[in-house]
Structure formats: C-alpha cells, structure tokens
Design a protein around this motif. Structure first.
Motif, PDB file in Angstrom:
ATOM      1  N   GLY A   1       0.812  -1.208   0.000  1.00 54.67           N
ATOM      2  CA  GLY A   1       0.000   0.000   0.000  1.00 54.67           C
ATOM      3  C   GLY A   1       0.844   1.256   0.000  1.00 54.67           C
ATOM      4  O   GLY A   1       0.560   2.219  -0.724  1.00 54.67           O
ATOM      5  N   TYR A   2       1.896   1.248   0.812  1.00 56.46           N
ATOM      6  CA  TYR A   2       2.792   2.412   0.879  1.00 56.46           C
ATOM      7  C   TYR A   2       3.455   2.660  -0.474  1.00 56.46           C
ATOM      8  O   TYR A   2       3.495   3.802  -0.950  1.00 56.46           O
ATOM      9  CB  TYR A   2       3.852   2.184   1.957  1.00 56.46           C
ATOM     10  N   LEU A   3       3.974   1.615  -1.099  1.00 55.84           N
ATOM     11  CA  LEU A   3       4.671   1.782  -2.375  1.00 55.84           C
ATOM     12  C   LEU A   3       3.732   2.270  -3.476  1.00 55.84           C
ATOM     13  O   LEU A   3       4.122   3.085  -4.317  1.00 55.84           O
ATOM     14  CB  LEU A   3       5.325   0.464  -2.791  1.00 55.84           C
ATOM     15  N   ALA A   4       2.496   1.771  -3.475  1.00 54.26           N
ATOM     16  CA  ALA A   4       1.522   2.219  -4.485  1.00 54.26           C
ATOM     17  C   ALA A   4       1.241   3.709  -4.344  1.00 54.26           C
ATOM     18  O   ALA A   4       1.223   4.451  -5.334  1.00 54.26           O
ATOM     19  CB  ALA A   4       0.236   1.410  -4.355  1.00 54.26           C
ATOM     20  N   LEU A   5       1.033   4.159  -3.110  1.00 55.15           N
ATOM     21  CA  LEU A   5       0.792   5.585  -2.865  1.00 55.15           C
ATOM     22  C   LEU A   5       2.047   6.405  -3.154  1.00 55.15           C
ATOM     23  O   LEU A   5       1.966   7.531  -3.663  1.00 55.15           O
ATOM     24  CB  LEU A   5       0.350   5.794  -1.417  1.00 55.15           C
ATOM     25  N   PHE A   6       3.206   5.844  -2.833  1.00 55.45           N
ATOM     26  CA  PHE A   6       4.474   6.537  -3.060  1.00 55.45           C
ATOM     27  C   PHE A   6       4.700   6.792  -4.544  1.00 55.45           C
ATOM     28  O   PHE A   6       5.038   7.914  -4.958  1.00 55.45           O
ATOM     29  CB  PHE A   6       5.622   5.695  -2.484  1.00 55.45           C
ATOM     30  N   VAL A   7       4.495   5.771  -5.369  1.00 60.20           N
ATOM     31  CA  VAL A   7       4.711   5.914  -6.814  1.00 60.20           C
ATOM     32  C   VAL A   7       3.740   6.945  -7.388  1.00 60.20           C
ATOM     33  O   VAL A   7       4.132   7.811  -8.192  1.00 60.20           O
ATOM     34  CB  VAL A   7       4.544   4.560  -7.524  1.00 60.20           C
ATOM     35  N   GLY A   8       2.472   6.879  -6.975  1.00 59.80           N
ATOM     36  CA  GLY A   8       1.501   7.855  -7.451  1.00 59.80           C
ATOM     37  C   GLY A   8       1.850   9.271  -7.023  1.00 59.80           C
ATOM     38  O   GLY A   8       1.686  10.224  -7.792  1.00 59.80           O
ATOM     39  N   SER A   9       2.348   9.417  -5.801  1.00 64.36           N
ATOM     40  CA  SER A   9       2.734  10.739  -5.284  1.00 64.36           C
ATOM     41  C   SER A   9       3.910  11.311  -6.068  1.00 64.36           C
ATOM     42  O   SER A   9       3.930  12.508  -6.398  1.00 64.36           O
ATOM     43  CB  SER A   9       3.097  10.644  -3.798  1.00 64.36           C
ATOM     44  N   VAL A  10       4.889  10.467  -6.369  1.00 62.94           N
ATOM     45  CA  VAL A  10       6.061  10.917  -7.123  1.00 62.94           C
ATOM     46  C   VAL A  10       5.649  11.457  -8.490  1.00 62.94           C
ATOM     47  O   VAL A  10       6.095  12.533  -8.921  1.00 62.94           O
ATOM     48  CB  VAL A  10       7.083   9.770  -7.281  1.00 62.94           C
ATOM     49  N   GLY A  11       4.778  10.735  -9.178  1.00 61.40           N
ATOM     50  CA  GLY A  11       4.358  11.158 -10.502  1.00 61.40           C
ATOM     51  C   GLY A  11       3.608  12.478 -10.488  1.00 61.40           C
ATOM     52  O   GLY A  11       3.916  13.394 -11.261  1.00 61.40           O
ATOM     53  N   PHE A  12       2.639  12.593  -9.583  1.00 58.22           N
ATOM     54  CA  PHE A  12       1.823  13.815  -9.531  1.00 58.22           C
ATOM     55  C   PHE A  12       2.650  15.011  -9.079  1.00 58.22           C
ATOM     56  O   PHE A  12       2.600  16.086  -9.686  1.00 58.22           O
ATOM     57  CB  PHE A  12       0.642  13.603  -8.584  1.00 58.22           C
ATOM     58  N   LEU A  13       3.428  14.845  -8.003  1.00 60.93           N
ATOM     59  CA  LEU A  13       4.186  15.965  -7.450  1.00 60.93           C
ATOM     60  C   LEU A  13       5.315  16.400  -8.374  1.00 60.93           C
ATOM     61  O   LEU A  13       5.638  17.591  -8.440  1.00 60.93           O
ATOM     62  CB  LEU A  13       4.744  15.591  -6.076  1.00 60.93           C
ATOM     63  N   THR A  14       5.919  15.463  -9.088  1.00 61.89           N
ATOM     64  CA  THR A  14       6.967  15.842 -10.039  1.00 61.89           C
ATOM     65  C   THR A  14       6.421  16.776 -11.103  1.00 61.89           C
ATOM     66  O   THR A  14       7.025  17.812 -11.418  1.00 61.89           O
ATOM     67  CB  THR A  14       7.573  14.592 -10.708  1.00 61.89           C
ATOM     68  N   ARG A  15       5.273  16.421 -11.647  1.00 65.03           N
ATOM     69  CA  ARG A  15       4.638  17.282 -12.662  1.00 65.03           C
ATOM     70  C   ARG A  15       4.284  18.641 -12.065  1.00 65.03           C
ATOM     71  O   ARG A  15       4.521  19.695 -12.694  1.00 65.03           O
ATOM     72  CB  ARG A  15       3.387  16.594 -13.194  1.00 65.03           C
ATOM     73  N   ALA A  16       3.733  18.646 -10.846  1.00 64.32           N
ATOM     74  CA  ALA A  16       3.353  19.904 -10.203  1.00 64.32           C
ATOM     75  C   ALA A  16       4.579  20.759  -9.895  1.00 64.32           C
ATOM     76  O   ALA A  16       4.562  21.984 -10.095  1.00 64.32           O
ATOM     77  CB  ALA A  16       2.579  19.611  -8.917  1.00 64.32           C
ATOM     78  N   PHE A  17       5.657  20.134  -9.422  1.00 62.65           N
ATOM     79  CA  PHE A  17       6.871  20.881  -9.087  1.00 62.65           C
ATOM     80  C   PHE A  17       7.534  21.457 -10.335  1.00 62.65           C
ATOM     81  O   PHE A  17       8.056  22.576 -10.309  1.00 62.65           O
ATOM     82  CB  PHE A  17       7.859  19.985  -8.341  1.00 62.65           C
ATOM     83  N   ILE A  18       7.531  20.697 -11.426  1.00 63.93           N
ATOM     84  CA  ILE A  18       8.112  21.200 -12.678  1.00 63.93           C
ATOM     85  C   ILE A  18       7.388  22.463 -13.128  1.00 63.93           C
ATOM     86  O   ILE A  18       8.019  23.466 -13.500  1.00 63.93           O
ATOM     87  CB  ILE A  18       8.060  20.118 -13.780  1.00 63.93           C
TER      88      ILE A  18
END
Length: 257
Positions: A135-152
């Motif tokens: 569960g942690y890894l699934a949320l982690f991967v999704g967070s990385v993708g969304f936040l990377t786009r937002a931070f860029i």
C-alpha cells in the motif's frame, strides 16, 4: 462566426450524446432503468447503513485502522515529495542541467502519474503480497508522478530575474536553487503536498481493500460479513477524517499563500 459556434456546439452535443448511447448499448447498461432504481438505492442506504449502539464498541479498532491509513498516506507523500523535488529540478527548464535528465524525469513522472494508484497496488501485490508495504509503495509511486509534474510547472513559473542575478554573481547551482527558486515556489509546493496528502488518504482506503491493510481492509471485512452497521461507522469515520484534514489543509494554504 456566431453561426459557426452554434453549429460547433450542436455538433459536440450530438457527438457526446451518440458516444453515451453507443457506450450504453455496448456495455448493456440501461440508462432509464438506472435512473428508475436510484430512489430504491437511496432508500436502501438510509435503511441499512445505520450506526447502532452496539457498533460504537468497535470505534477504537476503527480509529486505530484509520490512523494507520492516515500515517501511511502522510509517509508516502513526504517521501514521495523528496524524490519528486529532485525530479522536478531535473525536469524543469529553469533548473535542468541536461536534456537527457529532463526527458528522464518527465518520463518517470508521466508513467507513474498516468497509471492509477489501484493499478500500481495490483502490480506491486504480485511481488510484495498483501501487506502495508504494498500500500505504501503504491501511494508513493503515485505521489512521485503527480508531485513531479506539479513541481516542474511551479519551478518553470518562477521569476527568472532572481535566477539570472545569482548566476551573474557566480553562485553555485544549489545556491541558485535554494536562494532564488525554492523561496518563490515554496507556497505552491506546500499547497500541492497538502493536496496530495488529502488525495492519498482517499486512495489509501481503496488500496487497503486490495492490500489487506488499514481502514480499507476493515471496511471490506465488515462489508463481506454483511455487518452494515459497522460499515456505516467506518464510512462516517472516513468522511469525518477527510473533512477535518481538508479544513486543516485549507487553513494552512491561507496562511502560507
């Protein structure tokens, strides 16, 4: 011009209507029957999903699982933020050091963001099994993708004048990042992080059903045993927790922005 826009509007309405009817025909979904049964569904909800006096005894267990879900969501978001921050620096045109790293960062963000969190949970389930790590890894991967786009996007929108001024003085790369870029983007970044925490708490409930952890597993357990009173209490607890966290996030956003 007005006539053209009118016909464009009519065309899109007809196109959407045709796609809806075609989808209903292919899937065998009867729209009229669905609308007709909606009142019965609402009646069933209010007749069965009632919190009884006996159910309140399960509240400590439910709150424990809810807290587990919230903490897992926060952990996945915070660790994902650290990774997304460096990917955002690599992918931004302002702070990127090479085109290859920029393409790589955007590719990682695109893949992890466009695959739903539930799909990631199913994929990781095959390797890690039903546990909190999945569960942690699934949320982690999704967070990385969304936040990377937002931070860029946040970094690209930063003012270039401060960056150019520091470059002219011979400042190092990290001095430019932490003295010129981060101070400008920090309010937006914090806002995106808070939004991601809210999203992950909602997603963690569904992920928990698949991974057998947290409040999602508790909900699934009570639902399969037809204990609708407990299901109602779990649902009420989730809704209340999400509302409280959203109110806290909105308050923090008002303070920092």
């Amino acid at each position: 011009m007005k006539v053209s826009r009118k016909w464009q509007t009519i065309f899109f309405i007809l196109l959407i209507s045709g796609m809806t009817l075609a989808s209903s025909a292919i899937t065998g979904f009867n729209i009229v029957h669905g609308i007709a049964t909606f009142p019965k569904a609402i009646t069933w909800i209010f007749s069965n999903l009632l919190i009884s006096q006996e159910t309140w005894g399960r509240l400590p267990t439910i709150l424990e699982k809810l807290l587990e879900t919230i903490l897992m969501s926060i952990a996945a978001t915070t660790t994902g933020t650290a990774v997304a921050f460096f990917l955002g620096l690599m992918g931004s045109k302002t702070t990127g050091t090479s085109k290859a790293l920029g393409v790589l960062a955007r590719f990682v963000a695109s893949v992890s963001r466009n695959i739903p969190v539930v799909a990631w949970a199913l994929i990781l389930l095959l390797s890690f099994g039903q546990n909190s790590v999945t569960g942690y890894l699934a949320l982690f991967v999704g967070s990385v993708g969304f936040l990377t786009r937002a931070f860029i996007e946040s970094i690209d929108e930063a003012s270039q004048s401060a960056v150019e001024a520091l470059r002219a003085t011979g400042a190092t790369y990290f001095q430019i990042v932490f003295k010129a870029v981060v101070p400008q983007c920090l309010p937006q970044m914090v806002s995106w992080i808070l939004f991601m925490i809210e999203t992950n708490i909602r997603s963690a409930t569904l992920v928990g059903i698949l991974t057998g952890t947290g409040i999602g597993y508790t909900f699934d357990l009570y639902y399969k045993t037809l204990n609708y009173n407990a299901v109602a209490l779990v649902t009420f607890s989730i809704i209340l927790a999400v509302i409280v966290i959203e109110l806290m996030s909105n308050y923090i956003r008002k303070v920092i922005i």
